[in-house]
Scaffold this motif. Structure first.
Motif, PDB file in Angstrom:
ATOM      1  N   MET A   1       1.123  -1.008  -0.006  1.00 13.22           N
ATOM      2  CA  MET A   1      -0.103   0.013   0.255  1.00 13.22           C
ATOM      3  C   MET A   1       0.719   1.496   0.005  1.00 13.22           C
ATOM      4  SD  MET A   1      -2.639   1.036   2.957  1.00 13.22           S
ATOM      5  CE  MET A   1      -3.483  -0.390   2.568  1.00 13.22           C
ATOM      6  N   HIS A   2       0.191   2.107  -1.263  1.00 14.03           N
ATOM      7  CA  HIS A   2       1.394   3.653  -0.965  1.00 14.03           C
ATOM      8  C   HIS A   2       0.342   4.464  -0.040  1.00 14.03           C
ATOM      9  CE1 HIS A   2       3.500   6.403  -2.694  1.00 14.03           C
ATOM     10  NE2 HIS A   2       2.720   7.181  -2.532  1.00 14.03           N
ATOM     11  N   SER A  11      -9.909   3.569   0.588  1.00 14.28           N
ATOM     12  CA  SER A  11     -10.065   3.144  -0.757  1.00 14.28           C
ATOM     13  C   SER A  11     -11.881   2.924  -0.685  1.00 14.28           C
ATOM     14  CB  SER A  11      -9.627   1.253  -1.196  1.00 14.28           C
ATOM     15  OG  SER A  11     -10.502   0.910   0.554  1.00 14.28           O
ATOM     16  N   LYS A  76      -5.218  14.136 -12.738  1.00 14.80           N
ATOM     17  CA  LYS A  76      -4.558  12.517 -12.369  1.00 14.80           C
ATOM     18  C   LYS A  76      -3.666  12.493 -11.595  1.00 14.80           C
ATOM     19  CE  LYS A  76      -4.692   8.763 -15.336  1.00 14.80           C
ATOM     20  NZ  LYS A  76      -4.359   8.611 -17.078  1.00 14.80           N
ATOM     21  N   HIS A  80      -4.068  10.951  -7.362  1.00 17.15           N
ATOM     22  CA  HIS A  80      -2.560   9.689  -7.261  1.00 17.15           C
ATOM     23  C   HIS A  80      -2.097  10.498  -6.105  1.00 17.15           C
ATOM     24  CE1 HIS A  80       0.952   7.112  -8.016  1.00 17.15           C
ATOM     25  NE2 HIS A  80       1.588   8.232  -7.979  1.00 17.15           N
ATOM     26  N   GLU A  83      -4.574   9.367  -3.380  1.00 19.58           N
ATOM     27  CA  GLU A  83      -5.047   7.921  -3.527  1.00 19.58           C
ATOM     28  C   GLU A  83      -3.919   7.470  -4.373  1.00 19.58           C
ATOM     29  OE1 GLU A  83      -4.751   4.254  -2.975  1.00 19.58           O
ATOM     30  OE2 GLU A  83      -5.127   5.058  -0.979  1.00 19.58           O
ATOM     31  N   PRO A  84      -3.061   6.665  -4.649  1.00 13.96           N
ATOM     32  CA  PRO A  84      -3.429   6.325  -5.827  1.00 13.96           C
ATOM     33  C   PRO A  84      -3.363   5.363  -6.991  1.00 13.96           C
ATOM     34  CG  PRO A  84      -1.215   6.054  -4.673  1.00 13.96           C
ATOM     35  CD  PRO A  84      -2.310   6.176  -3.356  1.00 13.96           C
ATOM     36  N   THR A  85      -4.633   4.756  -6.166  1.00 14.59           N
ATOM     37  CA  THR A  85      -5.575   3.415  -6.600  1.00 14.59           C
ATOM     38  C   THR A  85      -6.922   4.975  -7.482  1.00 14.59           C
ATOM     39  OG1 THR A  85      -6.941   3.333  -4.852  1.00 14.59           O
ATOM     40  CG2 THR A  85      -5.220   1.811  -5.096  1.00 14.59           C
ATOM     41  N   LEU A  86      -6.807   5.793  -6.816  1.00 14.74           N
ATOM     42  CA  LEU A  86      -8.478   6.594  -7.509  1.00 14.74           C
ATOM     43  C   LEU A  86      -7.823   6.950  -8.962  1.00 14.74           C
ATOM     44  CD1 LEU A  86      -8.480   8.727  -4.897  1.00 14.74           C
ATOM     45  CD2 LEU A  86      -9.619   7.403  -5.379  1.00 14.74           C
ATOM     46  N   GLU A  88      -5.974   5.073 -10.715  1.00 10.68           N
ATOM     47  CA  GLU A  88      -5.754   4.411 -12.034  1.00 10.68           C
ATOM     48  C   GLU A  88      -6.985   4.421 -12.241  1.00 10.68           C
ATOM     49  OE1 GLU A  88      -5.147   0.797  -9.561  1.00 10.68           O
ATOM     50  OE2 GLU A  88      -3.117   1.260  -8.914  1.00 10.68           O
ATOM     51  N   ASN A  89      -7.084   3.758 -14.422  1.00  9.44           N
ATOM     52  CA  ASN A  89      -7.891   3.013 -15.144  1.00  9.44           C
ATOM     53  C   ASN A  89      -8.725   4.460 -15.750  1.00  9.44           C
ATOM     54  OD1 ASN A  89      -7.716   0.645 -14.973  1.00  9.44           O
ATOM     55  ND2 ASN A  89      -8.692   0.347 -12.853  1.00  9.44           N
ATOM     56  N   GLN A 104     -14.640   9.537  -9.656  1.00 12.63           N
ATOM     57  CA  GLN A 104     -13.103   9.535  -9.142  1.00 12.63           C
ATOM     58  C   GLN A 104     -12.498  10.752  -8.059  1.00 12.63           C
ATOM     59  OE1 GLN A 104     -13.274   6.443  -8.288  1.00 12.63           O
ATOM     60  NE2 GLN A 104     -11.124   5.921  -9.168  1.00 12.63           N
TER      61      GLN A 104
END
Length: 265
Positions: A1-2, A11, A76, A80, A83-86, A88-89, A104
């Motif tokens: 986890m970052h 998350s 982006k 990041h 929260e880095p996962t936000l 993504e994609n 997001q």
């Protein structure tokens, strides 16, 4: 986890609920207001674009679509950092891309809304050091300067107070600071010399070693802390560092205050 840059890591599930999974601290250098403005502007831009797509069909208003692409990189980057996962994609190209990116961004705005409360209420428990509980020689002399954020001067004032109280205790004003500490905290006084000694049986090994530690500890405080505080003209000291220095002087003050005045024979 970052958890880089001291961020609160969260998350989001499919319904958009946020679950707190780790807490540290956000970097104070983050411009939260700017981040908020950028995310809000992006979300509003997505809404305007989606309205034109519903009204006009196809890919919607081309100008608004181009504005979205120009805002994508900054959005982006902010996601990041929070929260880095936000981040993504995120891809604005597909039909569902803008709506997904907006969702997001809304989650990121939730982080910005809650981060101060997380840092305050969910930080790991750790001991705190109350400056007003330091030895009164230290805090009484330092508090006014400390409150005005003159940390180096506050430390210097504490050292000056310890010096003055020690001079009074042993009846010597002919020497000061490091020289005073070396003279009155010696474990090998000369005949007729006034010196300080911790109470207790001087033949007890623990008392003996503590008395032997008095002089080098005091010398370290005055030579290593007081002298830079008095003579260096560097930028203002960091608050945490200065607090630790005051704590060191508080220990010294308690030891000296508890000492008994002796006359060597």
């Amino acid at each position: 986890m970052h958890v880089g840059d001291g961020v609160v890591v969260v998350s989001g599930d499919a319904a958009g609920a946020r679950e707190l999974v780790d807490v540290t601290f956000y970097s104070p250098a983050m411009n939260r207001q700017w981040m908020r403005e950028q995310l809000e502007a992006f979300s509003e831009l997505v809404d305007r674009y989606l309205q034109t797509r519903r009204a006009e069909g196809g890919i919607g208003n081309k100008e608004l679509r181009q504005q979205l692409f120009r805002a994508e990189a900054t959005t982006k980057k902010i996601l990041h950092l929070l929260e880095p996962t936000l981040a993504e994609n995120i891809d604005l190209g597909p039909l569902t891309g803008p709506a997904y990116a907006r969702n997001q961004a809304q989650r990121a705005l939730g982080i910005l809304d809650d981060m101060d409360e997380w840092a305050t209420n969910l930080a790991p428990d750790s001991p705190t050091l109350r400056a007003d509980q330091f030895h009164p020689w230290v805090w009484t002399s330092a508090s006014t300067l400390w409150d005005s954020k003159h940390y180096r001067a506050a430390v210097h004032a504490a050292a000056t107070a310890i010096n003055a109280y020690t001079q009074t205790k042993v009846g010597r004003t002919d020497i000061a600071d490091t020289e005073l500490m070396n003279a009155v905290l010696t474990d090998k006084p000369k005949p007729g010399q006034v010196f300080l000694q911790l109470p207790g049986d001087p033949n007890d090994q623990t008392i003996k070693t503590r008395n032997r530690a008095l002089r080098p500890y005091a010398e370290g405080c005055f030579a290593g802390i007081r002298n830079p505080a008095a003579h260096q003209h560097a930028p203002e000291w960091d608050e945490q560092m200065a607090l630790e220095y005051l704590a060191a002087f508080s220990i010294l003050a308690r030891w000296i205050d508890g000492c008994v005045v002796k006359h060597a024979t």
